[in-house]
Write a protein that holds these residues in place. Structure first.
Motif, mmCIF file in Angstrom:
data_model
loop_
_atom_site.group_PDB
_atom_site.id
_atom_site.type_symbol
_atom_site.label_atom_id
_atom_site.label_comp_id
_atom_site.label_asym_id
_atom_site.label_seq_id
_atom_site.Cartn_x
_atom_site.Cartn_y
_atom_site.Cartn_z
ATOM 1 N N GLU A 1 -5.364 -25.676 -42.348
ATOM 2 C CA GLU A 1 -6.087 -24.247 -41.393
ATOM 3 C C GLU A 1 -6.274 -23.295 -41.503
ATOM 4 O O GLU A 1 -5.579 -21.551 -40.990
ATOM 5 N N THR A 2 -6.882 -22.894 -43.085
ATOM 6 C CA THR A 2 -7.028 -21.425 -43.505
ATOM 7 C C THR A 2 -8.070 -20.468 -42.545
ATOM 8 O O THR A 2 -8.235 -19.829 -43.203
ATOM 9 N N ALA A 3 -9.180 -21.366 -42.651
ATOM 10 C CA ALA A 3 -10.166 -21.021 -41.646
ATOM 11 C C ALA A 3 -10.032 -20.031 -40.402
ATOM 12 O O ALA A 3 -10.694 -19.534 -40.892
ATOM 13 N N MET A 4 -9.294 -21.573 -39.721
ATOM 14 C CA MET A 4 -9.028 -20.494 -38.233
ATOM 15 C C MET A 4 -7.448 -21.860 -37.966
ATOM 16 O O MET A 4 -7.961 -22.798 -37.980
ATOM 17 N N PRO A 5 -6.439 -21.185 -37.774
ATOM 18 C CA PRO A 5 -5.258 -22.247 -36.881
ATOM 19 C C PRO A 5 -6.185 -22.432 -35.437
ATOM 20 O O PRO A 5 -6.685 -22.170 -34.982
ATOM 21 N N GLN A 6 -5.732 -23.861 -35.625
ATOM 22 C CA GLN A 6 -6.055 -24.502 -34.287
ATOM 23 C C GLN A 6 -5.771 -23.675 -33.125
ATOM 24 O O GLN A 6 -6.775 -23.526 -32.389
ATOM 25 N N ALA A 7 -4.222 -23.187 -32.602
ATOM 26 C CA ALA A 7 -4.351 -22.657 -32.205
ATOM 27 C C ALA A 7 -4.354 -21.558 -31.272
ATOM 28 O O ALA A 7 -5.076 -20.834 -30.076
ATOM 29 N N HIS A 8 -5.909 -20.428 -32.669
ATOM 30 C CA HIS A 8 -6.110 -19.841 -32.311
ATOM 31 C C HIS A 8 -7.522 -19.730 -31.621
ATOM 32 O O HIS A 8 -8.253 -19.300 -30.442
ATOM 33 N N ALA A 9 -8.240 -21.390 -32.291
ATOM 34 C CA ALA A 9 -9.382 -21.142 -31.351
ATOM 35 C C ALA A 9 -9.160 -21.362 -29.705
ATOM 36 O O ALA A 9 -9.811 -21.017 -29.085
ATOM 37 N N PHE A 10 -8.096 -22.750 -29.530
ATOM 38 C CA PHE A 10 -7.593 -22.565 -28.363
ATOM 39 C C PHE A 10 -7.501 -21.558 -27.285
ATOM 40 O O PHE A 10 -7.998 -21.314 -26.584
ATOM 41 N N LYS A 11 -7.049 -20.156 -28.008
ATOM 42 C CA LYS A 11 -6.842 -18.707 -27.415
ATOM 43 C C LYS A 11 -7.552 -18.353 -27.097
ATOM 44 O O LYS A 11 -7.580 -17.397 -25.939
ATOM 45 N N VAL A 12 -8.541 -17.939 -28.297
ATOM 46 C CA VAL A 12 -9.667 -17.142 -27.652
ATOM 47 C C VAL A 12 -10.183 -17.725 -26.849
ATOM 48 O O VAL A 12 -10.763 -16.865 -26.296
ATOM 49 N N MET A 13 -10.557 -18.965 -26.427
ATOM 50 C CA MET A 13 -11.673 -20.132 -25.224
ATOM 51 C C MET A 13 -10.592 -19.878 -23.692
ATOM 52 O O MET A 13 -11.212 -19.680 -22.994
ATOM 53 N N GLU A 14 -9.154 -19.656 -24.073
ATOM 54 C CA GLU A 14 -8.659 -19.850 -23.171
ATOM 55 C C GLU A 14 -8.453 -18.491 -22.710
ATOM 56 O O GLU A 14 -8.829 -18.038 -21.028
ATOM 57 N N LEU A 15 -8.072 -17.324 -23.110
ATOM 58 C CA LEU A 15 -8.861 -15.918 -22.570
ATOM 59 C C LEU A 15 -9.996 -15.630 -22.446
ATOM 60 O O LEU A 15 -10.321 -14.901 -20.888
ATOM 61 N N ALA A 16 -10.745 -16.106 -22.369
ATOM 62 C CA ALA A 16 -11.890 -16.034 -22.787
ATOM 63 C C ALA A 16 -12.779 -16.664 -21.161
ATOM 64 O O ALA A 16 -13.382 -16.269 -20.344
ATOM 65 N N LEU A 17 -12.315 -17.614 -21.106
ATOM 66 C CA LEU A 17 -12.778 -18.806 -19.728
ATOM 67 C C LEU A 17 -11.837 -17.586 -18.302
ATOM 68 O O LEU A 17 -12.202 -17.816 -16.994
ATOM 69 N N LYS A 18 -10.062 -17.157 -18.891
ATOM 70 C CA LYS A 18 -9.807 -16.696 -17.601
ATOM 71 C C LYS A 18 -10.291 -15.522 -17.490
ATOM 72 O O LYS A 18 -9.921 -14.913 -15.303
ATOM 73 N N ALA A 19 -10.413 -14.701 -18.070
ATOM 74 C CA ALA A 19 -11.669 -13.767 -18.189
ATOM 75 C C ALA A 19 -12.536 -13.707 -17.303
ATOM 76 O O ALA A 19 -12.859 -12.578 -15.904
ATOM 77 N N GLN A 20 -13.533 -14.639 -17.843
ATOM 78 C CA GLN A 20 -14.759 -15.147 -16.591
ATOM 79 C C GLN A 20 -14.464 -15.727 -15.436
ATOM 80 O O GLN A 20 -14.544 -14.650 -14.417
ATOM 81 N N GLN A 21 -13.345 -16.425 -14.977
ATOM 82 C CA GLN A 21 -12.531 -16.724 -14.050
ATOM 83 C C GLN A 21 -12.191 -15.733 -13.054
ATOM 84 O O GLN A 21 -12.355 -15.436 -11.939
#
Length: 343
Positions: free
Chosen positions: A311-331
């Motif tokens: 996971e050197t390009a992007m930790p999998q947890a990071h990809a999930f967390k970015v979209m979680e925060l973006a979607l919660k902010a949108q909501q």
């Protein structure tokens, strides 16, 4: 010697697919074919650049091809989650254009699919991964040039370019809202530069101030985030004036306890049309730094991850967390509006 990596493109509705493909070619990937639904506005330019000989009519022909390792996705945002899940269930790793999904339900389905299949679901946040000045800023931060990062100030203005925009661009459910879409770039950079694995959305707003006839368009948005490690303020909009020589005056300021870095990524207004303008100020210097040798390591790192299951390009947890925060902010931003405001 690394084995050859073959990739295919699925959905070319956003021009970000051009960079996704070219950057994988640049790290030695082999373009094995492409599929898209219908005749998107991007089709003519795509064919001129990459040709139409490898276009397939049947999506399954790519997904069931055991020689293909990676699927690149830049379909209409609402369709990206389903395509990614289909690809991962077929044994492929995935690089998707931002936003990686448009609802929290889609995100949960993706999480479950990654857990079940063990495949990589990575998001190409081009405002970090395809900008050399951000690569250079990362190396400066890692070297301690500005001390501990405590805040990012991210500005993501874009030009509307109305004549070139397809119908889905003006439909809230198709693009996911402005914070889900272009705001996710800035959330990614905040988490990355502050070393945060989680954050709280302290404030989020959206509006449509310049395009009242487009009921589904959000042309302004802002977010405030706070984590254990730092803070962020984010502003995104579709107001870039025509006189600017590029699509948007994207900027990022990284504030540290011992200095700061400012990136004027795509232009330095009225001074220089060059891209990747990086300025650093600390206790010993204040200067502009050349970023020409910084490169785009995400793509080689992703290739390595596909081969080595790392996971050197992007930790999998990071990809999930970015979209979680973006979607919660949108909501959060839309809670104050009538349910049909953005339909």
């Amino acid at each position: 010697m690394s084995k050859s990596l073959k990739f295919a493109a699925v959905g070319i509705d956003h021009r970000h697919i051009f960079g996704q493909i070219q950057n994988m070619l640049d790290v030695g990937g082999e373009f094995a074919g492409w599929w898209t639904m219908g005749e998107p506005e991007t089709l003519e330019g795509f064919v001129k650049r990459f040709g139409d000989e490898q276009r397939v009519a049947d999506l399954d022909a790519l997904l069931q091809d055991d020689s293909i390792d990676l699927i690149l996705i830049a379909a209409i945002p609402r369709d990206r989650a389903a395509l990614a899940i289909s690809a991962m269930e077929a044994g492929k790793d995935v690089m998707v254009d931002k936003p990686g999904c448009t609802t929290l339900d889609q995100l949960e389905q993706i999480r479950q699919c990654v857990s079940k299949t063990g495949r990589i679901w990575s998001i190409d946040f081009s405002e970090r991964f395809e900008v050399a000045s951000v690569t250079k800023a990362a190396s400066l931060v890692q070297a301690g040039a500005i001390g501990k990062v405590v805040q990012t100030l991210g500005m993501g203005p874009h030009r509307l370019n109305r004549p070139t925009r397809p119908e889905w661009f003006f439909d809230r459910d198709s693009y996911g809202g402005i914070l889900c879409d272009i705001g996710s770039h800035q959330i990614d950079q905040f988490l990355y530069f502050t070393g945060s694995t989680d954050a709280d959305v302290r404030m989020a707003t959206v509006g449509n101030y310049a395009n009242p006839d487009d009921k589904g368009l959000q042309d302004f948005g802002e977010i405030a985030l706070q984590s254990e490690h730092g803070h962020a303020y984010i502003r995104v909009d579709w107001y870039t004036p025509d006189a600017l020589p590029t699509w948007g005056d994207g900027r990022l300021t990284i504030l540290g306890t011992e200095g700061y870095i400012e990136l004027r990524k795509y232009v330095d207004v009225a001074r220089d049309d060059a891209i990747d303008n990086l300025y650093v100020v600390n206790g010993t210097r204040h200067e502009k730094i050349d970023c020409s040798d910084a490169g785009y390591p995400y793509f080689q790192n992703l290739r390595n991850d596909i081969e080595n299951r790392t996971e050197t390009a992007m930790p999998q947890a990071h990809a999930f967390k970015v979209m979680e925060l973006a979607l919660k902010a949108q909501q959060l931003a839309e809670q104050a509006h009538a349910p049909d405001r953005w339909s």
